[in-house]
Design a protein around this motif. Structure first.
Motif, PDB file in Angstrom:
ATOM      1  N   ARG A 114       0.541  -1.254   0.151  1.00  0.00           N
ATOM      2  CA  ARG A 114      -0.135   0.075  -0.054  1.00  0.00           C
ATOM      3  C   ARG A 114       0.816   1.178   0.009  1.00  0.00           C
ATOM      4  N   HIS A 159      -0.766   5.400   0.102  1.00  0.00           N
ATOM      5  CA  HIS A 159      -2.415   5.194  -0.042  1.00  0.00           C
ATOM      6  C   HIS A 159      -1.929   5.041   1.748  1.00  0.00           C
ATOM      7  N   ALA A 213      -9.642   3.204   4.309  1.00  0.00           N
ATOM      8  CA  ALA A 213      -9.352   1.324   2.757  1.00  0.00           C
ATOM      9  C   ALA A 213     -10.855   0.519   2.829  1.00  0.00           C
ATOM     10  N   ASP A 264     -10.535  -2.060  -1.392  1.00  0.00           N
ATOM     11  CA  ASP A 264      -9.288  -1.953  -1.934  1.00  0.00           C
ATOM     12  C   ASP A 264      -8.337  -2.484  -1.552  1.00  0.00           C
ATOM     13  N   ARG A 283     -12.101  -1.845  -8.230  1.00  0.00           N
ATOM     14  CA  ARG A 283     -11.132  -0.459  -7.676  1.00  0.00           C
ATOM     15  C   ARG A 283      -9.740  -0.837  -7.756  1.00  0.00           C
ATOM     16  N   PRO A 313      -8.033  -3.499  -7.021  1.00  0.00           N
ATOM     17  CA  PRO A 313      -7.318  -3.920  -4.948  1.00  0.00           C
ATOM     18  C   PRO A 313      -6.220  -3.931  -5.489  1.00  0.00           C
TER      19      PRO A 313
END
Length: 321
Positions: free
Chosen positions: A114, A143, A148, A199, A225, A227
């Motif tokens: 992430r 992120h 999330a 996500d 999205r 993920p």
């Protein structure tokens, strides 16, 4: 006197203490065992300890003295349980020992991906920091976890613990309803909704005929999205060729895997070939393997053997005694 044979001792780290069971016994440990060695090594044994050694019906039928297969793991797919039921061989496994280590490894993968830690580390080693001419640089997106949506496939103790940790990070956990199953309880979010809105999707399911390749190209195409895909459960739950195609097609943003469909993976395993990408992390099936968890496993393994011999069996998967 019970002859106890541990067929693959090297599946536990050498520093883990395997105490002698408090019963009349002879304990024989083998570092590893090949299929052609099984019959000879288990001849006369009443208790077999295994982790990943396959025990087939054909083999079990030739072991009339065998009464207990004590699996040094939670997964039991390496044993022909139907044959054990027919032959009166009990099977025990290990439960609850990985409640911290697997979820923590799951979040180690999530956090690294992430925040693009691997990609930034590679850039630093390549001299990009010096080339940037300033105190920082932005070559990869970063992120937060807070806010999330965390899709969890598998609602057992590990999935539940992952949800707890996700909430602590401010995430929104969702337990996916079983693929292809109708009817929802309050715990579950529809399968297609989890695919479309997550996500991050993390897998914590057993490997069964129903769950094999549960995530494949149709599922990746439904992930709106892009993920991260995390698998610290079992190889075979995710179609690895489709996963790499999904990475190539930008349908998902990255993958963190601790398992492969064959272990160790073959040289041409698609996930192994993709592991050099900065948005892919592949670890060698060690999510379960903190020293603390392994010692708990070893202690529980000996408890299972002692309890079986003393007439109060614990953690039976199935079997007569």
């Amino acid at each position: 006197m019970h002859k106890i044979v541990f067929l693959d001792r090297t599946t536990l780290a050498p520093q883990i203490v395997l105490r002698e069971p408090r019963i009349e016994h002879q304990l024989i440990e083998h570092e590893r065992t090949t299929p052609d060695q099984l019959l000879e090594r288990l001849a006369g044994a009443s208790i077999a300890i295994i982790n990943k050694v396959p025990l087939t019906a054909e083999l079990l039928e030739q072991l009339p003295d065998l009464k207990l297969i004590a699996i040094a793991a939670t997964g039991t797919d390496c044993v022909d349980k139907a044959a054990c039921q027919r032959l009166g061989i009990a099977v025990s496994n290990i439960r609850g020992y990985a409640i911290n280590t697997v979820p923590e490894h799951t979040f180690a993968l999530i956090l690294a991906l992430r925040r693009n830690l691997i990609a930034y580390r590679d850039d630093v080693l390549a001299g990009e920091w010096q080339k940037s001419g300033q105190f920082c640089f932005f070559t990869h997106a970063i992120h937060d976890l807070a806010g999330a949506r965390l899709g969890i496939i598998g609602e057992g103790v590990l999935g539940q613990r992952v949800a707890e940790l996700g909430k602590a990070f401010g995430m929104l956990p969702m337990f996916a309803a079983h693929k292809g199953r109708e009817g929802l309880g309050p715990l579950y979010t529809r399968w297609d909704e989890v695919l479309a809105t997550s996500d991050i999707i993390t897998v914590h399911s057993p490997l069964t005929p129903h769950t094999r390749n549960m995530l494949a190209m149709p599922e990746f195409r439904a992930m709106k999205r892009r993920p991260l895909i995390i698998n610290t459960a079992r190889g075979g739950l995710v179609d690895e060729s489709a996963l790499v195609q999904a990475l190539d097609d930008d349908l998902i943003s990255g993958a963190g895997f601790d398992v492969t469909a064959g272990e160790p993976p073959a040289d041409d395993n698609p996930l192994l070939r993709a592991a050099g990408r900065p948005n892919v992390i592949l670890t060698p099936h060690v999510a379960w393997a903190s020293d603390e968890a392994q010692q708990s496993l070893a202690d529980q393994l000996m408890d299972n053997i002692e309890n079986f011999v003393n007439g109060a069996p614990s953690n039976l998967v199935q079997g007569a005694y």
